[in-house]
Design an enzyme around this catalytic site. Structure first.
Site, PDB file in Angstrom:
ATOM      1  N   HIS A 247       0.952  -1.187  -0.225  1.00 35.69           N
ATOM      2  CA  HIS A 247      -0.456   0.017   0.019  1.00 35.69           C
ATOM      3  C   HIS A 247       1.214   1.337   0.209  1.00 35.69           C
ATOM      4  O   HIS A 247       2.099   1.394   0.481  1.00 35.69           O
ATOM      5  CB  HIS A 247      -0.963   0.152   1.663  1.00 35.69           C
ATOM      6  CG  HIS A 247      -1.716   1.199   1.476  1.00 35.69           C
ATOM      7  ND1 HIS A 247      -1.994   2.135   1.158  1.00 35.69           N
ATOM      8  CD2 HIS A 247      -3.095   0.907   0.414  1.00 35.69           C
ATOM      9  CE1 HIS A 247      -3.161   2.704   1.546  1.00 35.69           C
ATOM     10  NE2 HIS A 247      -3.945   1.940   0.539  1.00 35.69           N
ATOM     11  N   GLU A 302      -7.825  -5.606  -0.003  1.00 36.03           N
ATOM     12  CA  GLU A 302      -8.591  -5.601  -0.877  1.00 36.03           C
ATOM     13  C   GLU A 302      -8.590  -7.757  -0.209  1.00 36.03           C
ATOM     14  O   GLU A 302      -8.650  -8.217  -1.561  1.00 36.03           O
ATOM     15  CB  GLU A 302      -7.467  -5.646  -2.547  1.00 36.03           C
ATOM     16  CG  GLU A 302      -8.026  -4.485  -2.676  1.00 36.03           C
ATOM     17  CD  GLU A 302      -9.177  -3.904  -3.466  1.00 36.03           C
ATOM     18  OE1 GLU A 302      -9.842  -4.284  -2.596  1.00 36.03           O
ATOM     19  OE2 GLU A 302      -8.930  -3.179  -3.861  1.00 36.03           O
TER      20      GLU A 302
HETATM   21  N1  ACO Z   1       4.131  -7.861  -4.856  1.00 34.12           N
HETATM   22  C1  ACO Z   1       4.852  -7.558  -4.826  1.00 34.12           C
HETATM   23  N2  ACO Z   1       5.807  -6.221  -4.757  1.00 34.12           N
HETATM   24  C2  ACO Z   1       5.435  -5.408  -4.153  1.00 34.12           C
HETATM   25  C3  ACO Z   1       3.949  -5.227  -4.177  1.00 34.12           C
HETATM   26  C4  ACO Z   1       3.503  -6.641  -4.273  1.00 34.12           C
HETATM   27  N3  ACO Z   1       2.189  -6.469  -3.960  1.00 34.12           N
HETATM   28  N4  ACO Z   1       3.799  -4.028  -3.682  1.00 34.12           N
HETATM   29  C5  ACO Z   1       4.576  -3.080  -3.821  1.00 34.12           C
HETATM   30  N5  ACO Z   1       5.891  -4.319  -3.781  1.00 34.12           N
HETATM   31  C6  ACO Z   1       7.115  -3.764  -4.184  1.00 34.12           C
HETATM   32  C7  ACO Z   1       6.772  -3.235  -5.840  1.00 34.12           C
HETATM   33  O1  ACO Z   1       7.964  -4.093  -6.747  1.00 34.12           O
HETATM   34  C8  ACO Z   1       8.763  -2.137  -5.445  1.00 34.12           C
HETATM   35  O2  ACO Z   1       9.973  -3.034  -5.590  1.00 34.12           O
HETATM   36  P1  ACO Z   1      11.228  -2.595  -6.297  1.00 34.12           P
HETATM   37  O3  ACO Z   1      11.665  -1.140  -5.391  1.00 34.12           O
HETATM   38  O4  ACO Z   1      11.959  -3.606  -5.689  1.00 34.12           O
HETATM   39  O5  ACO Z   1      11.029  -2.248  -7.583  1.00 34.12           O
HETATM   40  C9  ACO Z   1       8.314  -1.689  -3.653  1.00 34.12           C
HETATM   41  O6  ACO Z   1       7.667  -2.998  -4.024  1.00 34.12           O
HETATM   42  C10 ACO Z   1       7.655  -0.201  -4.204  1.00 34.12           C
HETATM   43  O7  ACO Z   1       6.804  -0.110  -5.245  1.00 34.12           O
HETATM   44  P2  ACO Z   1       5.582   0.757  -5.518  1.00 34.12           P
HETATM   45  O8  ACO Z   1       5.034   0.433  -6.652  1.00 34.12           O
HETATM   46  O9  ACO Z   1       6.710   1.798  -5.634  1.00 34.12           O
HETATM   47  O10 ACO Z   1       4.695   0.894  -4.461  1.00 34.12           O
HETATM   48  P3  ACO Z   1       3.235   1.977  -4.209  1.00 34.12           P
HETATM   49  O11 ACO Z   1       3.431   2.736  -3.135  1.00 34.12           O
HETATM   50  O12 ACO Z   1       3.630   2.740  -5.900  1.00 34.12           O
HETATM   51  O13 ACO Z   1       2.504   1.149  -4.875  1.00 34.12           O
HETATM   52  C11 ACO Z   1       0.476  -0.573  -4.515  1.00 34.12           C
HETATM   53  C12 ACO Z   1       1.025   1.054  -4.384  1.00 34.12           C
HETATM   54  C13 ACO Z   1      -0.384  -0.384  -6.357  1.00 34.12           C
HETATM   55  C14 ACO Z   1      -0.875  -0.583  -3.815  1.00 34.12           C
HETATM   56  C15 ACO Z   1       1.246  -1.830  -4.430  1.00 34.12           C
HETATM   57  O14 ACO Z   1       1.979  -2.347  -3.320  1.00 34.12           O
HETATM   58  C16 ACO Z   1       1.188  -2.700  -5.668  1.00 34.12           C
HETATM   59  O15 ACO Z   1       0.546  -3.107  -6.415  1.00 34.12           O
HETATM   60  N6  ACO Z   1       0.100  -3.659  -4.895  1.00 34.12           N
HETATM   61  C17 ACO Z   1      -0.320  -5.683  -5.657  1.00 34.12           C
HETATM   62  C18 ACO Z   1      -1.590  -4.345  -6.364  1.00 34.12           C
HETATM   63  C19 ACO Z   1      -3.247  -4.113  -4.952  1.00 34.12           C
HETATM   64  O16 ACO Z   1      -3.135  -5.015  -3.804  1.00 34.12           O
HETATM   65  N7  ACO Z   1      -3.897  -3.254  -5.375  1.00 34.12           N
HETATM   66  C20 ACO Z   1      -4.879  -2.938  -4.130  1.00 34.12           C
HETATM   67  C21 ACO Z   1      -4.239  -1.689  -3.118  1.00 34.12           C
HETATM   68  S1  ACO Z   1      -5.187  -1.058  -1.845  1.00 34.12           S
HETATM   69  C22 ACO Z   1      -7.100  -0.480  -2.759  1.00 34.12           C
HETATM   70  O17 ACO Z   1      -6.352   0.321  -4.339  1.00 34.12           O
HETATM   71  C23 ACO Z   1      -8.136  -0.357  -2.720  1.00 34.12           C
END
Ligand code: ACO
Length: 357
Positions: A247, A302
């Site tokens: 998140h 989620e």
């Molecule tokens: N699985 C694997 N790796 C992840 C995940 C995940 N669920 N979430 C973040 N990371 C990793 C990224 O790959 C990144 O790693 P890196 O630096 O080695 O490339 C690091 O953690 C940071 O990720 P960002 O994308 O910069 O984090 P951001 O804050 O932009 O994204 C998000 C947040 C979109 C929710 C992300 O965690 C994600 O894609 N989660 C999976 C999708 C999901 O569950 N979405 C629902 C969110 S809740 C809602 O919107 C109601």
């Protein structure tokens, strides 16, 4: 300096909700999420968000009646919805249907939109199964009537309560991507319908409200307890994201996950599914800590949304639209707040293209 993804940028002041990412707390207009879920329902949280009214007060009942009447009114638009939704997925059909709503109407736009979302979603779902739409029952609570229109029969009191717990839990959540989209559109004075259509478009992406369907796909693909960690490791190794984890704001467990987990536990059956999901959750947190050290990735809303909506008998392709059925209370409250005071939202970009010759 650019804040990639606007991370940490404060782009609005709001009285609506506060997301405490380090403490793992969500406060909705001065109320702790857990208390709100146990004390009130969707109409109560809408009264709180729109007007700052007590979510347990007399106005809640009046608003529940107004929502019931507005659902009946929205049902008159279903033939037009069906005409534009031909050949579209459920959420695409919902997007097309909402876009049909005129800006001006006798019913307040926030009530009209909150009513249209469940009525349209249920009609689209039933049409996808070759069934006729079911007319709303304006005497029922919003959550119970939504389940009834979706499934074709009246839900038990426990099911209606669990649905309400979900709608209250997700009603508002700070300046998330869809709410921000709504506020940007509202800031141009384009009107609430346009703002909500834009918000739905932002919500449907898999990184936001499109995640819960894929959570269940992930559980199905893993299939067996012995495969949990190898499967998760392979997915991350291929650069995939684990749906239902991570998140932007929460660096600890999303407080909504536990509220929804408790709501699933009130429903009968599905114990094996929940036990398996818990094992996947534990494995995912372990694997994420190992493969993404220092990222602080935990369960988000989620993961248990998926389990709750599945336990309520809703199909995966309706999950994102069901999220919108609850979140529309927050979107519309943010639009009202933005319209009251905000300037046009117009940030700047830094040009990094070629220089003019
Ligand atoms: N699985 C694997 N790796 C992840 C995940 C995940 N669920 N979430 C973040 N990371 C990793 C990224 O790959 C990144 O790693 P890196 O630096 O080695 O490339 C690091 O953690 C940071 O990720 P960002 O994308 O910069 O984090 P951001 O804050 O932009 O994204 C998000 C947040 C979109 C929710 C992300 O965690 C994600 O894609 N989660 C999976 C999708 C999901 O569950 N979405 C629902 C969110 S809740 C809602 O919107 C109601």
């Amino acid at each position: 300096m650019i804040n990639d993804g606007l991370e940490g940028v404060i782009a609005a002041e709001t009285t609506l909700s506060d997301v405490d990412g380090e403490g793992g707390r969500l406060i909705v207009r001065g109320r702790e999420l857990r208390d709100l879920v146990s004390d009130t329902d969707f109409a109560g949280v809408a009264a709180l968000l729109w007007d700052g009214l007590s979510p347990m007060g007399g106005q809640r009942k009046a608003l529940a009646r107004a929502l019931g009447a507005a659902r009946s009114d929205a049902f008159t638009l279903v033939p037009g919805l069906m005409a534009v939704a031909q050949g579209l997925s459920l959420v695409e059909g919902l997007r097309a249907g909402l876009a049909l709503l005129p800006d001006q109407a006798p019913i307040a736009p926030e009530i009209r939109l909150c009513a249209a979302l469940p009525v349209f979603t249920a009609a689209l779902h039933r049409a996808s199964k070759g069934q006729l739409p079911m007319a709303p029952d304006p005497t029922l609570d919003h959550a119970g009537d939504y389940l009834r229109m979706m499934r074709g029969s009246r839900p038990s009191a426990a099911e209606a309560r669990a649905m309400d717990a979900y709608l209250v839990t997700i009603a508002d959540h700070g300046l998330n991507a869809s709410t921000f989209a709504a506020r940007v559109i509202a800031s141009t004075k384009a009107g609430m319908v346009s703002a909500v259509v834009g918000a739905l478009c932002a919500l449907k992406g898999p990184l936001h409200g499109g995640a819960p369907g894929p959570v269940l796909d992930m559980l199905d693909e893993i299939g067996d307890a012995a495969r949990i960690e190898p499967w998760l490791e392979a997915a991350i190794g291929q650069g995939e994201r684990l749906m239902g984890f991570g998140h932007r704001v929460y660096k600890v467990r999303d407080p909504r996950a536990d509220v929804l987990k408790a709501a699933v536990a009130t429903l009968r059956g599905g114990d094996n599914r929940i036990a398996f999901a818990e094992a996947v959750e534990t494995g995912a947190i372990r694997v994420l800590a190992r493969l993404k050290p220092g990222r602080r990735l935990d369960t988000n809303v989620e993961f248990y949304t998926a389990l709750l909506l599945e336990a309520l008998g809703l199909p995966r392709d309706a999950f994102t639209s069901t999220f919108a059925v609850g979140r529309v209370a927050g979107w519309t409250a943010h639009v009202l707040e933005q319209e009251r005071g905000g300037r046009i939202i117009r940030p700047a970009s830094r040009y990094v293209g070629p220089l003019a010759a």
